[in-house]
Design a protein around this motif. Structure first.
Motif, mmCIF file in Angstrom:
data_model
loop_
_atom_site.group_PDB
_atom_site.id
_atom_site.type_symbol
_atom_site.label_atom_id
_atom_site.label_comp_id
_atom_site.label_asym_id
_atom_site.label_seq_id
_atom_site.Cartn_x
_atom_site.Cartn_y
_atom_site.Cartn_z
ATOM 1 N N TYR A 67 0.796 -1.224 0.000
ATOM 2 C CA TYR A 67 0.000 0.000 0.000
ATOM 3 C C TYR A 67 0.836 1.285 0.000
ATOM 4 C CZ TYR A 67 -2.985 -3.696 1.803
ATOM 5 O OH TYR A 67 -3.640 -4.885 1.973
ATOM 6 N N MET A 68 2.030 1.203 0.552
ATOM 7 C CA MET A 68 2.846 2.412 0.666
ATOM 8 C C MET A 68 4.315 2.025 0.539
ATOM 9 S SD MET A 68 2.305 3.012 4.774
ATOM 10 C CE MET A 68 0.593 2.457 4.739
ATOM 11 N N LYS A 69 5.167 3.013 0.304
ATOM 12 C CA LYS A 69 6.586 2.726 0.144
ATOM 13 C C LYS A 69 7.202 2.339 1.480
ATOM 14 C CE LYS A 69 9.534 5.996 -0.398
ATOM 15 N NZ LYS A 69 10.263 7.153 -0.955
ATOM 16 N N LYS A 70 8.305 1.637 1.420
ATOM 17 C CA LYS A 70 8.999 1.175 2.620
ATOM 18 C C LYS A 70 9.347 2.371 3.494
ATOM 19 C CE LYS A 70 12.741 -1.964 3.964
ATOM 20 N NZ LYS A 70 11.835 -3.012 4.474
ATOM 21 N N GLU A 71 9.087 2.271 4.788
ATOM 22 C CA GLU A 71 9.269 3.376 5.730
ATOM 23 C C GLU A 71 9.932 2.843 7.000
ATOM 24 O OE1 GLU A 71 9.888 6.254 7.444
ATOM 25 O OE2 GLU A 71 8.423 7.057 6.008
ATOM 26 N N LEU A 72 11.239 3.158 7.155
ATOM 27 C CA LEU A 72 11.990 2.648 8.306
ATOM 28 C C LEU A 72 11.415 3.154 9.623
ATOM 29 C CD1 LEU A 72 15.749 2.781 7.235
ATOM 30 C CD2 LEU A 72 14.292 0.780 7.498
ATOM 31 N N TYR A 73 10.962 4.378 9.632
ATOM 32 C CA TYR A 73 10.405 4.951 10.862
ATOM 33 C C TYR A 73 9.197 4.122 11.320
ATOM 34 C CZ TYR A 73 8.388 8.481 13.975
ATOM 35 O OH TYR A 73 7.879 9.139 15.060
ATOM 36 N N PHE A 74 8.307 3.843 10.398
ATOM 37 C CA PHE A 74 7.131 3.040 10.708
ATOM 38 C C PHE A 74 7.533 1.632 11.142
ATOM 39 C CE2 PHE A 74 3.949 -0.019 9.021
ATOM 40 C CZ PHE A 74 2.874 0.311 9.832
ATOM 41 N N GLU A 75 8.504 1.043 10.463
ATOM 42 C CA GLU A 75 8.936 -0.312 10.799
ATOM 43 C C GLU A 75 9.511 -0.387 12.212
ATOM 44 O OE1 GLU A 75 11.457 -2.091 7.917
ATOM 45 O OE2 GLU A 75 9.983 -1.964 6.298
ATOM 46 N N ASN A 76 10.252 0.625 12.589
ATOM 47 C CA ASN A 76 10.817 0.630 13.937
ATOM 48 C C ASN A 76 9.728 0.734 15.009
ATOM 49 O OD1 ASN A 76 13.788 0.449 13.917
ATOM 50 N ND2 ASN A 76 13.663 2.260 12.608
ATOM 51 N N LEU A 77 8.681 1.517 14.729
ATOM 52 C CA LEU A 77 7.571 1.605 15.675
ATOM 53 C C LEU A 77 6.897 0.238 15.834
ATOM 54 C CD1 LEU A 77 5.842 4.974 14.654
ATOM 55 C CD2 LEU A 77 7.524 4.591 16.459
ATOM 56 N N CYS A 78 6.666 -0.430 14.707
ATOM 57 C CA CYS A 78 6.027 -1.751 14.751
ATOM 58 C C CYS A 78 6.890 -2.751 15.509
ATOM 59 C CB CYS A 78 5.780 -2.259 13.326
ATOM 60 S SG CYS A 78 4.594 -1.278 12.383
ATOM 61 N N TYR A 79 8.180 -2.701 15.270
ATOM 62 C CA TYR A 79 9.104 -3.630 15.940
ATOM 63 C C TYR A 79 9.107 -3.397 17.447
ATOM 64 C CZ TYR A 79 13.489 -6.064 17.012
ATOM 65 O OH TYR A 79 14.436 -6.900 17.548
ATOM 66 N N GLU A 80 9.168 -2.132 17.848
ATOM 67 C CA GLU A 80 9.195 -1.816 19.276
ATOM 68 C C GLU A 80 7.935 -2.319 19.968
ATOM 69 O OE1 GLU A 80 11.487 -0.372 21.297
ATOM 70 O OE2 GLU A 80 12.879 -0.498 19.606
ATOM 71 N N CYS A 81 6.800 -2.177 19.300
ATOM 72 C CA CYS A 81 5.542 -2.554 19.939
ATOM 73 C C CYS A 81 5.299 -4.060 19.872
ATOM 74 C CB CYS A 81 4.385 -1.802 19.282
ATOM 75 S SG CYS A 81 2.810 -2.037 20.120
#
Length: 470
Positions: A67-81
């Motif tokens: 749905y959207m381009k790869k986003e490291l910031y978003f990925e890090n949030l998901c990983y932390e949670c």
């Protein structure tokens, strides 16, 4: 457990995300498993500017990259949670959309050997939500409040900023912290403040003054693509930079960068620079992200105000055409001499009047006259580089020299006088007053002015057609 039933119970836009469990340090595939109706409709809706978050129709269980381009910031949030089981709150103002996102993520206890799960709830606002922006942990609040108090109470912003950047580096347990200012219009960069951990393998980028960091900065903006923060935690994240931009990747490797948090400094919608830390404590990413994001807000504001005051100072003291100090600055300086605020042994005053400006203005136009004035200013600036050069007004210039040898100044004045006789050269009428015992500034001004007009009369005798006629 029926995931759809869970999200349907939320009255806000909510989805459930999964993160693939891995045995290495890479972040596994992130999927949007399910979403409630509010979430799906909001992501697929096209706004008035033609923007849409989801580029494809929603299919449960698909990778978010559908749905959207790869986003490291978003990925890090998901990983932390999901993986580290930490609640996450963030307030995002993506540049590419005309709205802000207030998001909350909560870990879910779902037994699955291959995936970890979390909820993702968001609220979209078209105006900045100050309550959401300030909804951070007490620890982060305390840290950033100290930064804010230091900056607001600063008598010397440069010294205080150095202290704040040192504090931020220590908070992040990082090897290096830097505030880099950039001007993409002028293609210039400067280090406003930085801090290097003693004994680390990091170096200040001040040592790389031959490199053009504005070109690197353009890459950073492209990589951020509207995100508030880029967080590189390990080799896997660095590999993404390797794939996207080899030059930047090589510069990071050569600088011994193993981890990086990079944030743009923005004020009133304009990027004024960047703040970053390298080789930080990667076990404390949520706190570091919160602290840097909010600190960047205050740092950018203080620097922007500082730059504005500097520009106003320049406007009040610099002649905008020639770049020399202006008449206002000259009068203030003379007042300092008159009031005894300046100590000196010898004093020299030089008046220089540009010859031939009126004929150039009359025959070639005022643009040509302005160019002549700029050339004249450059001659004086270069000749008297250790002195104070002023544009007194019109075609008149003043040079003040303190504690400089008389012979050197006389030689410079004579060189200008001789060059003035050569056709095609910048021509001045010039007068020098020198007092080896200091003397009074007003007396020196009068004497230099008188000598300059005597020189002017000699010029008119040589070129009678250049006499001013008003």
């Amino acid at each position: 457990m029926n995931l759809q039933d869970i999200v349907n119970r939320f009255h806000t836009m909510t989805s459930i995300l999964s993160v693939e469990k891995r045995n290495d340090d890479k972040i596994g595939t992130i999927r949007i498993e399910v979403g409630n109706d509010l979430y799906i409709r909001s992501m697929e809706k096209v706004d008035e500017d033609g923007n849409v978050v989801f580029k494809q129709k929603f299919v449960p269980g698909s990778s978010y990259e559908r749905y959207m381009k790869k986003e490291l910031y978003f990925e890090n949030l998901c990983y932390e949670c999901a993986i580290k089981k930490k609640p996450v709150h963030a307030y995002i103002r993506p540049e590419r959309y005309n709205f802000s996102i207030n998001l909350i993520m909560m870990p879910l206890d779902i037994k699955d050997p291959n995936k970890a799960y979390c909820t993702y709830s968001q609220e979209i606002t078209f105006e900045e939500d100050l309550d959401a922006m300030s909804n951070i942990s007490a620890k982060t609040s305390s840290t950033v409040l100290q930064t804010c108090i230091k900056l607001r109470g600063a008598k010397n912003l440069q010294e205080t900023m150095d202290e704040v950047i040192e504090d931020i580096r220590k908070i992040c347990d990082a090897s290096y912290c830097c505030v880099l200012l950039t001007d993409f219009n002028e293609n210039t960069w400067s280090v406003f403040s930085d801090s290097v951990k003693a004994g680390s393998n990091q170096h200040s980028i001040r040592e790389y003054k031959d490199q053009n960091f504005t070109e690197y900065a353009k890459t950073w903006l492209k990589f951020l693509d509207g995100s508030l923060c880029l967080m590189i935690k390990n080799d896997a994240d660095l590999e993404l930079i390797h794939q996207a931009d080899l030059t930047w990747y090589n510069s990071l490797v050569n600088a011994n960068v193993e981890s990086l948090v990079l944030l743009p400094l923005q004020y009133s919608g304009t990027n004024i620079g960047f703040i970053w830390v390298t080789n930080f404590d990667t076990s404390n990413t949520v706190y570091i992200r919160e602290t840097l994001e909010l600190s960047a807000f205050f740092v950018a504001s203080e620097i922007a105000n500082y730059q504005l005051l500097n520009r106003l100072e320049i406007l009040s003291n610099q002649d905008l055409l020639t770049g020399l100090l202006n008449r206002n600055s000259m009068n203030n300086r003379i007042s300092q001499f008159v009031n005894g605020e300046i100590s000196y042994k010898s004093l020299a005053v030089i008046f220089a009047d540009l010859n031939g400006l009126k004929p150039v203005n009359d025959n070639q136009g005022h643009d040509a006259g302005d160019n002549l004035l700029k050339q004249a200013a450059q001659v004086l600036r270069t000749t008297f580089k250790d002195s104070e050069c002023y544009r007194a007004g019109g075609d008149e210039f003043l040079v003040i020299a303190i504690d400089q040898p008389k012979e050197e100044l006389e030689a410079k004045v004579e060189k200008i006088r001789q060059d003035s006789m050569i056709p095609g050269h910048i021509s001045f009428a010039i007068g020098l007053s020198y007092d080896e015992n200091g003397g009074k500034i007003r007396k020196a001004l009068h004497e230099a002015d008188t000598l300059m007009y005597e020189d002017k009369n000699r010029y008119y005798e040589r070129f009678p057609g250049h006499r001013r006629r008003f």
